[in-house]
Design an enzyme around this catalytic site. Structure first.
Site, PDB file in Angstrom:
ATOM      1  N   TYR A 181      34.947  43.689  31.976  1.00 48.20           N
ATOM      2  CA  TYR A 181      34.434  44.328  33.196  1.00 48.20           C
ATOM      3  C   TYR A 181      35.471  45.316  33.668  1.00 48.20           C
ATOM      4  CZ  TYR A 181      32.676  44.705  38.032  1.00 48.20           C
ATOM      5  OH  TYR A 181      32.205  45.159  39.235  1.00 48.20           O
ATOM      6  N   ASP A 194      42.995  48.042  30.828  1.00 47.50           N
ATOM      7  CA  ASP A 194      42.560  47.723  32.185  1.00 47.50           C
ATOM      8  C   ASP A 194      43.335  46.481  32.612  1.00 47.50           C
ATOM      9  OD1 ASP A 194      41.372  46.681  34.441  1.00 47.50           O
ATOM     10  OD2 ASP A 194      39.339  47.213  33.835  1.00 47.50           O
ATOM     11  N   LYS A 227      44.044  45.283  42.569  1.00 56.68           N
ATOM     12  CA  LYS A 227      44.396  43.938  43.048  1.00 56.68           C
ATOM     13  C   LYS A 227      45.836  43.830  43.555  1.00 56.68           C
ATOM     14  CE  LYS A 227      40.682  41.900  40.327  1.00 56.68           C
ATOM     15  NZ  LYS A 227      39.558  41.604  41.193  1.00 56.68           N
TER      16      LYS A 227
END
Ligand code: HOZ
Length: 431
Positions: free
Chosen positions: A145, A240, A268
């Protein structure tokens, strides 16, 4: 047993104004049953809902909170920054300082562009990769994702898998056609795509430690082989590291596995709990980004001073001791889950990497998307509800990571393992 009366009432109200009652799908408890808890406040490892119920939190805002909820020093720093102005829409020294710190920790990021989310980071990284190579296609991995930009919502993990829409309606066919799918941990599947279509592929984008089909670590040599293939075919390799960045280690997964990607996406932890994302990498690639070059990408709140301050506070505290303690507690929790499942004769695979883990309710080892999908989501839902009833707040999906923080104590972990023993018995009764 917690009482969710006010949460239920709020959820009813929320559904009249927010689609599905939430602002991000996986929060809605759809795959685990019940209605979501509305949170009043959080500190350390504790979450308190609007009914006053308290939980040991293992969602931790889906990863950013490596130092726990609302550490006093961070709150002070953010307050002080806000007093000086909440947004400038003009450069500030904080962006330079955070950029330099990111480059020190992740040396492959010779240039860094701050954005406001991991989605923006990944979306922008493929744009610049396409511009650099003059090619349109990308390779992504099933179950990975990279946020919700069109190009990535093809066999996507996270909430898209949880809700059964891994390939979302609304993604134009033409966009999806440029996203080629490979299998995680299966280098032959990548090789085949590169052999057939290498000249039209701009980038291979991968979560070096997958965290959105549940946690799946890379097999030995997998990332090395990706690096070699990408170089051979003049394809850019994009890591990622929105989840693994600053979590797997201060230098992310790339430091642990010794691989230098061309571009990296961060989110994050880089924002210390405030909305920050970043993408960056090779100077010759990133210098295509406007205004240094012609690849357009912008953001009103990019480099926001309050968010930069929170990020700096978080990144300055990534000590060796922090990772040692996180790994120790991660190992305790993973072993506790495995032991609880064995005792209750429940089939369980615990995939753990440092301070992230996923207990998969399946007999087969989970090393890719297909094996993740063998997990019994009904069993997970039972486990989730039994844990919640015992004061533990797990991710409300089988296909997400559990996150530990510096604020989680041995006592928290022991309490969680005790709860898991009882919860596994509930799962066994239900199977
Ligand atoms: N797995 C997601 C992000 N990596 C969860 C967060 C969300 O979708 O709200």
């Amino acid at each position: 047993m917690h009482k969710p009366n006010k949460s239920k009432a709020l959820f009813e109200r929320a559904r009249q104004i927010l689609p599905g009652g939430v602002d991000s799908p996986v929060r809605a408890f759809q795959s685990v049953g019940g209605s979501p808890l509305f949170v009043r406040r959080a500190w350390g490892s504790t979450l308190e809902d609007v009914d006053g119920n308290r939980f040991i939190d293992y969602v931790m805002s889906w990863g950013p909170l490596i130092h726990g909820h609302a550490p006093a020093g961070l709150v002070r720093a953010v307050n002080a920054a806000a007093r000086l102005g909440t947004s400038f829409g003009a450069p500030s020294a904080l962006e330079v300082e955070l950029g330099e710190r990111v480059r020190t920790l992740v040396p492959s990021m010779e240039r860094v562009r701050f954005v406001s989310s991991g989605t923006e980071a990944a979306m922008s990284a493929i744009r610049v990769a396409r511009a650099f190579t003059g090619r349109d296609r990308i390779i992504k991995f099933e179950g990975c994702y990279h946020g919700h930009a069109d190009a990535f919502l093809v066999k996507a993990g996270s909430g898209a898998t949880t809700l059964g829409v891994p390939t979302s309606p609304g993604v134009p066919k033409a966009v999806a056609a440029d996203t080629l799918l490979a299998r995680y941990n299966d280098i032959a599947s990548v090789e085949a795509l590169c052999e057939e279509q290498g000249r039209s592929i701009a980038a291979i984008i991968v979560e070096p430690i997958a965290g959105n089909m549940g946690v799946v670590a890379p097999a030995d040599g997998f990332l090395d082989a990706l690096r070699t293939l990408a170089t051979r075919h003049n394809i850019l390799l994009i890591f990622d590291e929105v989840i693994s960045g600053f979590r797997a280690s201060a230098g992310g997964a790339q430091a642990i596995f010794g691989i230098t990607p061309d571009l990296t996406c961060l989110g994050k932890i880089i924002g210390g709990g405030l909305p920050v994302g970043a993408y960056g990498g090779r100077a010759d690639v990133m210098d295509l980004v406007a205004p240094a070059g012609p690849v357009y990408q912008a953001g009103t709140l990019s480099g926001n001073p309050v968010a930069m301050t929170a990020g700096l506070w978080a990144l300055k505290r990534l000590t060796a001791g922090l990772y040692r303690d996180l790994s120790k507690r991660g190992a305790m929790l993973a072993a506790g889950f495995a032991e609880a499942a064995r005792a209750a004769r429940v089939p369980l695979q615990v995939n753990a990497f440092g301070s992230v883990m996923t207990p998969f309710f399946t007999t087969s080892p989970v090393r890719d998307y297909d094996s993740a999908l063998t997990a019994n989501t009904r069993a997970y839902a039972t486990f989730f509800r039994a844990m919640l009833a015992r004061g533990i707040y797990p991710p409300p999906s089988q296909f997400e990571a559990w996150f530990l923080s510096a604020a989680h104590t041995d006592r928290d972990v022991k309490k969680t393992v005790d709860a898991a023993r009882a919860a596994m018995k509930a799962v066994a009764r239900d199977m």
